[in-house]
Scaffold this motif. Structure first.
Motif, PDB file in Angstrom:
ATOM      1  N   GLY A 140       7.810  -4.210   1.060  1.00 48.10           N
ATOM      2  CA  GLY A 140       6.445  -4.284   1.563  1.00 48.10           C
ATOM      3  C   GLY A 140       5.690  -2.981   1.370  1.00 48.10           C
ATOM      4  O   GLY A 140       4.545  -2.970   0.925  1.00 48.10           O
ATOM      5  N   ASP A 144       4.513  -3.778  -2.408  1.00 43.40           N
ATOM      6  CA  ASP A 144       3.355  -4.607  -2.068  1.00 43.40           C
ATOM      7  C   ASP A 144       2.187  -3.806  -1.501  1.00 43.40           C
ATOM      8  O   ASP A 144       1.134  -4.362  -1.248  1.00 43.40           O
ATOM      9  CB  ASP A 144       3.759  -5.690  -1.065  1.00 43.40           C
ATOM     10  N   GLU A 146       1.828  -2.371   1.497  1.00 44.70           N
ATOM     11  CA  GLU A 146       1.536  -2.478   2.924  1.00 44.70           C
ATOM     12  C   GLU A 146       1.634  -1.096   3.569  1.00 44.70           C
ATOM     13  O   GLU A 146       2.445  -0.273   3.168  1.00 44.70           O
ATOM     14  CB  GLU A 146       2.523  -3.430   3.604  1.00 44.70           C
ATOM     15  N   THR A 147       0.815  -0.871   4.569  1.00 39.45           N
ATOM     16  CA  THR A 147       0.862   0.406   5.279  1.00 39.45           C
ATOM     17  C   THR A 147       2.011   0.382   6.277  1.00 39.45           C
ATOM     18  O   THR A 147       2.513  -0.688   6.649  1.00 39.45           O
ATOM     19  CB  THR A 147      -0.452   0.676   6.037  1.00 39.45           C
ATOM     20  N   GLU A 150       1.011  -1.723   9.253  1.00 36.52           N
ATOM     21  CA  GLU A 150       1.121  -3.160   9.001  1.00 36.52           C
ATOM     22  C   GLU A 150       2.571  -3.620   9.080  1.00 36.52           C
ATOM     23  O   GLU A 150       2.867  -4.675   9.658  1.00 36.52           O
ATOM     24  CB  GLU A 150       0.534  -3.511   7.630  1.00 36.52           C
ATOM     25  N   LEU A 151       3.468  -2.828   8.511  1.00 29.72           N
ATOM     26  CA  LEU A 151       4.888  -3.184   8.547  1.00 29.72           C
ATOM     27  C   LEU A 151       5.448  -3.124   9.966  1.00 29.72           C
ATOM     28  O   LEU A 151       6.221  -3.995  10.371  1.00 29.72           O
ATOM     29  CB  LEU A 151       5.686  -2.266   7.627  1.00 29.72           C
ATOM     30  N   ARG A 154       4.358  -6.222  11.629  1.00 27.11           N
ATOM     31  CA  ARG A 154       5.042  -7.402  11.100  1.00 27.11           C
ATOM     32  C   ARG A 154       6.469  -7.510  11.625  1.00 27.11           C
ATOM     33  O   ARG A 154       6.943  -8.596  11.930  1.00 27.11           O
ATOM     34  CB  ARG A 154       5.048  -7.371   9.578  1.00 27.11           C
TER      35      ARG A 154
END
Length: 179
Positions: A140, A144, A146-147, A150-151, A154
């Protein structure tokens, strides 16, 4: 393509050696294109980003120091960060200016694609040695775009925990890839 050769090519590129830059491009463009494609998920945008990345590399090659990172790690970081910046600009509704309109097509050739696929298998094998959540977090963050925030959201963990997961996972990946 060993790290020593790429380090030498970066040093010569910093001195504006066009032949070294051309060789550096031929040796690394497939890998960096793969990074761009995974982060941006659009072939045309990835090709455009790759051109911009090599312009950055041409201008910033003197900033690479062999003591800090492996040369390919530095190049991948430049590519990944550039692509993440593009994603953020896209989210804000701004498109970056096309600074690289006059650069030739950056699509990797068949030989570079074969080399990249072998490297991809090694990386995937090392990622599979990580715990499943850690591997997903690494993918991620570094594939991908993602910051960390964000991870963390998630995976329902604190931000500092996510940073620790990623740092430790990268160290394990480094050890695995160097073995």
């Amino acid at each position: 393509m060993g790290p020593e050769e790429i380090t030498k090519l970066l040093a010569r590129t910093a001195l504006r050696d066009r032949n070294a830059f051309d060789r550096l491009y031929r040796l690394t463009s497939a890998k960096l294109f793969g990074v761009c494609l995974r982060v941006l998920k659009d072939r045309a945008e990835a090709e455009e980003a790759l051109q911009e990345i090599y312009i950055k590399i041409w201008h910033k090659a003197d900033r690479f120091t062999a003591n800090d990172l492996s040369p390919i790690t530095w190049l991948v970081a430049v590519a990944r960060n550039h692509c993440i910046d593009r994603l953020r600009a896209r989210k804000k509704g701004n498109r970056p200016l096309d600074e690289a309109a006059e650069i030739a097509d950056a699509a990797p050739g068949p030989e570079a694609q074969v080399a990249a696929s072998g490297e991809r298998r090694r990386i995937d094998g090392c990622l599979n040695e990580l715990e499943a959540e850690r591997a997903l977090a690494v993918r991620g963050a570094y594939l991908d775009g993602e910051t960390y925030a964000e991870l963390a959201e998630r995976f329902s963990v604190p931000l500092n925990t996510m940073r620790t997961w990623l740092r430790r996972s990268l160290l394990k990946l480094k050890d695995c890839l160097e073995a």
